[in-house]
Write a protein that holds these residues in place. Structure first.
Motif, PDB file in Angstrom:
ATOM      1  N   GLY A 113       0.801  -1.218   0.000  1.00 39.28           N
ATOM      2  CA  GLY A 113       0.000   0.000   0.000  1.00 39.28           C
ATOM      3  C   GLY A 113       0.829   1.260   0.000  1.00 39.28           C
ATOM      4  O   GLY A 113       2.043   1.240   0.244  1.00 39.28           O
ATOM      5  N   SER A 114       0.165   2.363  -0.275  1.00 40.51           N
ATOM      6  CA  SER A 114       0.810   3.677  -0.209  1.00 40.51           C
ATOM      7  C   SER A 114      -0.265   4.749  -0.126  1.00 40.51           C
ATOM      8  O   SER A 114      -1.412   4.523  -0.519  1.00 40.51           O
ATOM      9  N   SER A 145       4.841   8.960  10.840  1.00 37.45           N
ATOM     10  CA  SER A 145       4.545   9.973   9.827  1.00 37.45           C
ATOM     11  C   SER A 145       5.825  10.642   9.352  1.00 37.45           C
ATOM     12  O   SER A 145       6.731  10.926  10.135  1.00 37.45           O
ATOM     13  N   LYS A 146       5.878  10.875   8.023  1.00 40.19           N
ATOM     14  CA  LYS A 146       6.968  11.666   7.444  1.00 40.19           C
ATOM     15  C   LYS A 146       6.406  12.984   6.917  1.00 40.19           C
ATOM     16  O   LYS A 146       7.040  13.691   6.141  1.00 40.19           O
ATOM     17  N   LYS A 156       4.713   4.523   2.307  1.00 36.79           N
ATOM     18  CA  LYS A 156       4.516   3.178   1.751  1.00 36.79           C
ATOM     19  C   LYS A 156       4.445   2.178   2.879  1.00 36.79           C
ATOM     20  O   LYS A 156       5.103   2.374   3.908  1.00 36.79           O
ATOM     21  N   PHE A 157       3.706   1.108   2.683  1.00 31.85           N
ATOM     22  CA  PHE A 157       3.588   0.113   3.748  1.00 31.85           C
ATOM     23  C   PHE A 157       3.210  -1.250   3.161  1.00 31.85           C
ATOM     24  O   PHE A 157       2.828  -1.346   1.981  1.00 31.85           O
ATOM     25  N   SER A 189      -3.668   3.783  -1.978  1.00 37.03           N
ATOM     26  CA  SER A 189      -3.673   2.605  -2.852  1.00 37.03           C
ATOM     27  C   SER A 189      -3.322   1.350  -2.067  1.00 37.03           C
ATOM     28  O   SER A 189      -2.495   1.390  -1.145  1.00 37.03           O
ATOM     29  N   LEU A 190      -3.918   0.250  -2.438  1.00 37.99           N
ATOM     30  CA  LEU A 190      -3.585  -1.031  -1.803  1.00 37.99           C
ATOM     31  C   LEU A 190      -3.737  -2.147  -2.832  1.00 37.99           C
ATOM     32  O   LEU A 190      -4.798  -2.288  -3.449  1.00 37.99           O
ATOM     33  N   PHE A 191      -2.670  -2.897  -3.010  1.00 34.58           N
ATOM     34  CA  PHE A 191      -2.702  -4.003  -3.976  1.00 34.58           C
ATOM     35  C   PHE A 191      -2.437  -5.328  -3.285  1.00 34.58           C
ATOM     36  O   PHE A 191      -1.500  -5.437  -2.480  1.00 34.58           O
ATOM     37  N   PRO A 192      -3.186  -6.355  -3.633  1.00 33.62           N
ATOM     38  CA  PRO A 192      -2.818  -7.718  -3.229  1.00 33.62           C
ATOM     39  C   PRO A 192      -1.741  -8.213  -4.191  1.00 33.62           C
ATOM     40  O   PRO A 192      -1.382  -7.498  -5.133  1.00 33.62           O
TER      41      PRO A 192
END
Ligand code: AHR
Length: 633
Positions: A113-114, A145-146, A156-157, A189-192
């Motif tokens: 994710g981001s 947090s940045k 990003k995570f 955004s989050l992708f599998p």
């Protein structure tokens, strides 16, 4: 029926024969095969579909507003969501919840994710995947947090649930300390995991469902979706490239905003991943919707012809060229393999007798493209020979013919291509059986209801149609069913080839999918003549050969009143030879594959039998009404 199949004497078959057509309809791209899990991730909008907060939900009593901040994330994504505490914010954290595209599948796998933030904040963000009742947290992560004042900062995570959620009724939540005050967020955004692990890629299960069809070509990006339903919004290749923050999106033709996260490069990667040939559609100067009668003049069209040459240079040009260099800068030094370019979509349907397509629009594209790329096969979208180029040369144009119809009518079209041009070939870029047989209706009547799911009788009629095309594999380049996908939670068009929800266990492979799967996975190099003691009907057939002795015989039975006995012999195949007969059937013509109460109902049965050739080398078998069968030796 006694059939004698010769070893030689037919025609070479098109290697493309079975393919795919894709456009973003029925949330087949955004919310579909494009694996992004977050719905409305970047608040994209237009005059047609203004930016919206849907379906975001505040948590912790947060207050949302859409803002065009003085510092935008990018020119393409100027609108962001401001998340502020309100008098209802009591528990210390506030945030935003996204229900995904009607759900999120949660499994023990890595989610990438981001998100981007504008505003000073020194605390932590918490991202999580939860059930929609928020009583189960499947994965949660704190990240420092940045964020800074006056600057958009990306975070990003990765989230990795340790268990699977029992269903797809799950949400993504992003929270922070309410003491931060208002922060702006964008491009969340989050992708599998995706097919072939492509970043910004596709849902693996739906890609597998396409791969099962053994496709050879990929007609992109439409359909009507290339044209846009309103003036100034055709699909623009160069606005679908590069970082997601650079993609403005556009109002699609089918009633929803397209993110264009699934863009030109993603389509071409899709071709690479499935080893299929692109058939690239370019916009030809016609709008749909209210502007359907606004067709560009030659002067207005000229820049679009130039734009097409730029797009082709992006795909095919050396990395030293302007647009080849753009491709290289995106990480693709080598050109893609493009051989077919289609000019517009269904461009004969809207001309009201005076075909500007035939009089100047097609030829403007044909002449300009073939001057630079003489080897490209240019496909007219007229569906007939009203617009042709290159007659008598070694690179004549082709045409893309579409048909949506009823079962009986499809069967009458078995011989449609028997006398078709072998010089100007045909692509059947869209076909489907969309209605049941209705008295006195020929073809399709769009005022009458369509079938909600492909029926078995429809699929059998498509098989008959397909065998007719295979018999003319020297005239027809190939065929693709349309539309390919249907998101059962939001769609505009039924029936469809593959229907799905956010939960992969609910994907329905239609009756038509079974037929294409059988026919497409049994290819041959050339047709061979068949001598018969019976006319076509109720049995329809084609035979082909790949190498000596290796035959493929295909047949479909439509409207038989009793079982149909076959005796099929193949030149050079002797008594005792082995054959394999695969037969598709369903309980009756009106049976369909469907999703009922969340459960996939699959009515199609495939029987595979080993046969041995009897006296004289003939294979004896019997087929019932609405059987589709393939015999291989
Ligand atoms: O496949 C659905 C639509 O049907 C396509 O967008 C269009 O080309 C055709 O009319």
């Amino acid at each position: 029926i006694n059939l004698n199949v010769s070893a030689t004497g037919g025609n070479a078959s098109s290697p493309l024969m079975y393919g795919l057509m894709f456009e973003d309809i029925n949330h087949s791209g955004d919310g579909g095969i494009y694996a992004e899990l977050i719905q409305n991730r970047a608040f994209q909008g237009s005059t047609e579909y203004p930016s919206t907060l849907e379906p975001w939900v505040p948590t912790g009593g947060a207050f949302f507003t859409l803002q065009n901040t003085s510092i935008p994330l990018s020119k393409a994504l100027p609108t962001s969501i401001s998340v502020a505490p309100s008098s209802n914010s009591t528990n210390g954290t506030i945030g935003l919840l996204n229900p995904g595209w009607w759900g999120i599948e949660v499994k023990p796998q890595k989610y990438t994710g981001s998100f981007w933030v504008l505003g000073a904040y020194k605390g932590k963000f918490t991202v999580s995947l939860q059930s929609d009742l928020a009583d189960d947290v499947f994965a949660s992560l704190d990240l420092p947090s940045k964020s800074e004042s006056g600057k958009w900062v990306e975070h990003k995570f990765e989230l990795e649930p340790s268990v699977a959620a029992p269903n797809s009724n799950n949400t993504f939540i992003l929270e922070f300390d309410a003491s931060a005050g208002a922060l702006n967020f964008n491009l969340i955004s989050l992708f599998p995991p995706t097919y072939n692990d492509r970043p910004n890629g596709n849902r693996p299960d739906l890609m597998d469902a396409l791969k099962d069809l053994n496709p050879s070509f990929f007609r992109i990006p439409g359909g009507n979706n290339i044209e846009g339903d309103s003036y100034h919004y055709p699909w623009r290749w160069n606005e679908t490239l590069g970082p997601l923050a650079e993609r403005p999106g556009r109002p699609g033709t089918w009633g929803y905003e397209n993110t264009d996260g699934l863009g030109l490069v993603e389509y071409l990667n899709w071709c690479t991943d499935l080893s299929i040939t692109p058939v690239l559609a370019v916009w030809a100067g016609m709008y749909l919707g209210d502007e359907a009668d606004h067709i560009l003049t030659a002067a207005e069209l000229a820049p679009w012809v130039d734009d097409t040459l730029d797009e082709l240079e992006f795909i095919l040009g050396p990395s030293s060229s302007t647009f080849g260099a753009l491709r290289t800068s995106l990480g693709y030094r080598e050109p893609w393999d493009l051989k077919y370019v289609e000019i517009g979509n269904e461009d004969n349907l809207y001309d009201n007798g005076a075909s500007t397509y035939a009089s100047y629009r097609f030829s403007m594209f044909y002449d300009a493209i073939s001057a630079v790329y003489p080897e490209l096969n240019i496909v007219s979208s007229a569906g007939d020979y009203s617009a042709v180029g290159g007659s008598g040369t070694n690179n004549p144009s082709s045409t893309d013919f579409h048909i949506y119809t009823r079962p009986d009518y499809f069967v009458t079209q078995f011989g449609k291509f028997d006398n078709a041009s072998r010089e100007h070939k045909t692509l059947v870029g869209e076909y489907a059986c969309v209605q049941g047989n209705l008295d006195e209706v020929v073809g399709v009547d769009w005022d009458l209801p369509r079938v909600p799911w492909p029926t078995w009788v429809g699929a059998v009629s498509e098989a008959v149609w397909s065998l007719g095309i295979e018999r003319n594999g020297d005239a027809v380049l190939g065929m693709s069913y349309a539309p390919g996908f249907q998101n059962l939670d939001s769609y505009e068009w039924a029936p469809d080839l593959i229907s799905f929800t956010a939960d992969p266990s609910q994907t329905v492979l239609s009756t038509s999918h079974y037929v294409i799967n059988l026919l497409s996975n049994n290819r041959y190099n050339a047709t061979v003549p068949v001598v018969s003691d019976s006319d076509f009907g109720p049995a329809y057939w084609v035979a082909g050969v790949s190498e000596p002795g290796s035959y493929t015989f295909k047949t479909a039975i439509y409207n038989a009143t009793e079982a149909v006995p076959f005796s099929v012999s193949f030149e050079g195949v002797d008594e005792g030879a082995k054959g394999t007969l695969s037969v598709l059937s369903a309980p009756d013509g009106l049976s369909n594959n469907a999703l009922e109460d969340g459960v996939v109902v699959d009515v199609v049965k495939k029987d595979v039998k080993e046969l041995v050739a009897g006296v004289g080398g003939s294979f004896e078998f019997e087929l019932g009404n609405y059987n589709v069968a393939v015999l291989t030796t």
